[in-house]
Design a protein around this motif. Structure first.
Motif, PDB file in Angstrom:
ATOM      1  N   SER A  53       7.080   5.894  -0.381  1.00 27.71           N
ATOM      2  CA  SER A  53       5.864   6.249   0.343  1.00 27.71           C
ATOM      3  C   SER A  53       4.992   5.009   0.522  1.00 27.71           C
ATOM      4  O   SER A  53       4.120   4.714  -0.293  1.00 27.71           O
ATOM      5  CB  SER A  53       5.101   7.344  -0.409  1.00 27.71           C
ATOM      6  OG  SER A  53       3.927   7.715   0.280  1.00 27.71           O
ATOM      7  N   TYR A  67       0.863  -1.184   0.000  1.00 25.02           N
ATOM      8  CA  TYR A  67       0.000   0.000   0.000  1.00 25.02           C
ATOM      9  C   TYR A  67       0.898   1.233   0.000  1.00 25.02           C
ATOM     10  O   TYR A  67       1.691   1.434   0.929  1.00 25.02           O
ATOM     11  CB  TYR A  67      -0.894   0.017   1.232  1.00 25.02           C
ATOM     12  CG  TYR A  67      -1.902  -1.119   1.279  1.00 25.02           C
ATOM     13  CD1 TYR A  67      -3.232  -0.904   0.932  1.00 25.02           C
ATOM     14  CD2 TYR A  67      -1.519  -2.400   1.669  1.00 25.02           C
ATOM     15  CE1 TYR A  67      -4.165  -1.940   0.984  1.00 25.02           C
ATOM     16  CE2 TYR A  67      -2.436  -3.436   1.727  1.00 25.02           C
ATOM     17  CZ  TYR A  67      -3.758  -3.199   1.382  1.00 25.02           C
ATOM     18  OH  TYR A  67      -4.666  -4.219   1.430  1.00 25.02           O
ATOM     19  N   SER A 112       2.360   4.823  -2.757  1.00 26.05           N
ATOM     20  CA  SER A 112       2.268   5.586  -4.004  1.00 26.05           C
ATOM     21  C   SER A 112       3.656   5.970  -4.484  1.00 26.05           C
ATOM     22  O   SER A 112       4.625   5.991  -3.719  1.00 26.05           O
ATOM     23  CB  SER A 112       1.413   6.849  -3.804  1.00 26.05           C
ATOM     24  OG  SER A 112       1.981   7.676  -2.804  1.00 26.05           O
ATOM     25  N   ASP A 122      -3.612  -5.152  -9.648  1.00 24.29           N
ATOM     26  CA  ASP A 122      -4.308  -4.386  -8.616  1.00 24.29           C
ATOM     27  C   ASP A 122      -5.546  -5.157  -8.160  1.00 24.29           C
ATOM     28  O   ASP A 122      -5.764  -6.306  -8.568  1.00 24.29           O
ATOM     29  CB  ASP A 122      -4.669  -2.974  -9.109  1.00 24.29           C
ATOM     30  CG  ASP A 122      -5.562  -2.999 -10.351  1.00 24.29           C
ATOM     31  OD1 ASP A 122      -6.212  -4.042 -10.616  1.00 24.29           O
ATOM     32  OD2 ASP A 122      -5.630  -1.977 -11.053  1.00 24.29           O
ATOM     33  N   ASP A 164       5.415   4.433 -10.233  1.00 29.56           N
ATOM     34  CA  ASP A 164       4.108   5.043 -10.531  1.00 29.56           C
ATOM     35  C   ASP A 164       2.941   4.287  -9.887  1.00 29.56           C
ATOM     36  O   ASP A 164       1.895   4.078 -10.502  1.00 29.56           O
ATOM     37  CB  ASP A 164       3.880   5.132 -12.047  1.00 29.56           C
ATOM     38  CG  ASP A 164       4.963   5.940 -12.754  1.00 29.56           C
ATOM     39  OD1 ASP A 164       5.407   6.951 -12.172  1.00 29.56           O
ATOM     40  OD2 ASP A 164       5.370   5.552 -13.862  1.00 29.56           O
ATOM     41  N   ILE A 165       3.112   3.877  -8.657  1.00 28.34           N
ATOM     42  CA  ILE A 165       2.032   3.227  -7.934  1.00 28.34           C
ATOM     43  C   ILE A 165       1.057   4.299  -7.456  1.00 28.34           C
ATOM     44  O   ILE A 165       1.472   5.338  -6.908  1.00 28.34           O
ATOM     45  CB  ILE A 165       2.577   2.417  -6.741  1.00 28.34           C
ATOM     46  CG1 ILE A 165       3.635   1.413  -7.213  1.00 28.34           C
ATOM     47  CG2 ILE A 165       1.451   1.708  -6.000  1.00 28.34           C
ATOM     48  CD1 ILE A 165       3.165   0.488  -8.303  1.00 28.34           C
ATOM     49  N   THR A 166      -0.232   4.055  -7.642  1.00 27.73           N
ATOM     50  CA  THR A 166      -1.228   5.061  -7.252  1.00 27.73           C
ATOM     51  C   THR A 166      -1.795   4.821  -5.865  1.00 27.73           C
ATOM     52  O   THR A 166      -2.037   5.750  -5.105  1.00 27.73           O
ATOM     53  CB  THR A 166      -2.379   5.093  -8.266  1.00 27.73           C
ATOM     54  OG1 THR A 166      -2.941   3.776  -8.374  1.00 27.73           O
ATOM     55  CG2 THR A 166      -1.882   5.527  -9.641  1.00 27.73           C
ATOM     56  N   GLU A 167      -2.019   3.576  -5.496  1.00 22.40           N
ATOM     57  CA  GLU A 167      -2.587   3.283  -4.179  1.00 22.40           C
ATOM     58  C   GLU A 167      -2.122   1.935  -3.628  1.00 22.40           C
ATOM     59  O   GLU A 167      -1.765   1.813  -2.461  1.00 22.40           O
ATOM     60  CB  GLU A 167      -4.122   3.296  -4.258  1.00 22.40           C
ATOM     61  CG  GLU A 167      -4.812   3.052  -2.931  1.00 22.40           C
ATOM     62  CD  GLU A 167      -6.328   3.102  -3.075  1.00 22.40           C
ATOM     63  OE1 GLU A 167      -7.015   2.795  -2.078  1.00 22.40           O
ATOM     64  OE2 GLU A 167      -6.822   3.445  -4.166  1.00 22.40           O
ATOM     65  N   LYS A 168      -2.095   0.914  -4.491  1.00 26.17           N
ATOM     66  CA  LYS A 168      -1.771  -0.438  -4.040  1.00 26.17           C
ATOM     67  C   LYS A 168      -1.328  -1.279  -5.220  1.00 26.17           C
ATOM     68  O   LYS A 168      -1.856  -1.138  -6.327  1.00 26.17           O
ATOM     69  CB  LYS A 168      -3.002  -1.073  -3.374  1.00 26.17           C
ATOM     70  CG  LYS A 168      -2.832  -2.526  -2.948  1.00 26.17           C
ATOM     71  CD  LYS A 168      -4.159  -3.067  -2.411  1.00 26.17           C
ATOM     72  CE  LYS A 168      -4.074  -4.534  -2.043  1.00 26.17           C
ATOM     73  NZ  LYS A 168      -5.375  -5.077  -1.575  1.00 26.17           N
TER      74      LYS A 168
END
Length: 235
Positions: free
Chosen positions: A222, A159, A161, A193, A177-181
């Motif tokens: 992050s 989990y 970003s 995902d 370039d991970i957005t959320e998970k």
């Protein structure tokens, strides 16, 4: 009383099946290729570090009843209808095989009130922990102990970003370039995902495994937490 669970049902409780003896448990054959080179002692060996499936045979009995024909039909429908499923023996209830019935089942009357029949299971090479509990890590540097005798192939959910580096012992994998998970599945060697969308293009490196014994799990970037489904396994 010896019994086994298969496809969510118990051989004795649900069908009255008696097991003649504890089945022999073979070890899987390791895939090693050899090449004979003229003029050289011994052979050249190539170890694939993989294993063949194993076969488990279980000798069973069922007591004759007024509705024996229906009972035998129910047993066959259960064993063949399940397909591939978890197989758990009562003498080792904390471990499971992933198995499928592969033989034609012939019922033969051997005593006045009993019919005998063999069940042959084709199993994947390893035993797995029945309790495959999720491990949650909230801080980098956590220690996870693998109780199995082999490297495990975990399913890891990260989990966070942006750019992330995940490291287990000396091995690491990089995500961009991970957005959320993102979910890294070492069993099927895929990243995706929650919706199943392929995210392999955002990953660089080899799929991570957990060695037998202690494992240090670290990350940078992050990241809010890491969830790990371990898939402990044994020969």
């Amino acid at each position: 009383m010896l019994s086994f669970n298969f496809g969510g049902k118990n051989s004795y409780d649900d069908f009255g099946i008696l097991i003649a003896k504890r089945p022999d448990i073979p070890s899987p054959k390791r895939r090693v290729s050899t090449i004979n080179i003229p003029g050289r002692d011994s052979n050249l060996r190539f170890d694939e570090k993989t294993y063949e499936d194993i076969t488990l045979g279980v000798e069973c009995f069922v007591k004759d009843t007024q509705n024996l024909g229906s009972k035998l039909d129910d047993i066959k429908a259960w064993l063949f209808g399940v397909g591939e499923s978890d197989l758990i023996f009562s003498f080792q209830s904390d471990k499971k095989y992933i198995a499928q019935v592969v033989n034609a089942i012939d019922f033969k009357q051997v005593y006045r009130y009993f019919s005998q029949f063999p069940i042959i299971f084709n199993c994947r090479p390893f035993k797995y922990a029945v309790e495959n509990n999720m491990v949650t890590l909230n801080t980098s540097g956590g220690d996870v102990t693998n109780p199995g005798s082999l490297e495990s192939e975990p399913v890891i959910s990260i989990y966070g970003s942006g750019g992330i580096v995940l490291k287990i012992n000396e091995d690491q994998i990089t995500f961009q370039d991970i957005t959320e998970k993102i979910i890294m599945n070492s069993v099927i060697q895929d990243c995706y995902d929650d919706s199943g969308n392929n995210l392999n293009g955002k990953m660089t490196g080899e799929f991570l495994k957990l060695k037998s014994g202690g494992n240090i799990i670290e990350w940078s970037g992050s990241v809010t937490k890491v969830e790990l489904l371990p898939n402990w396994r044994w020969l």
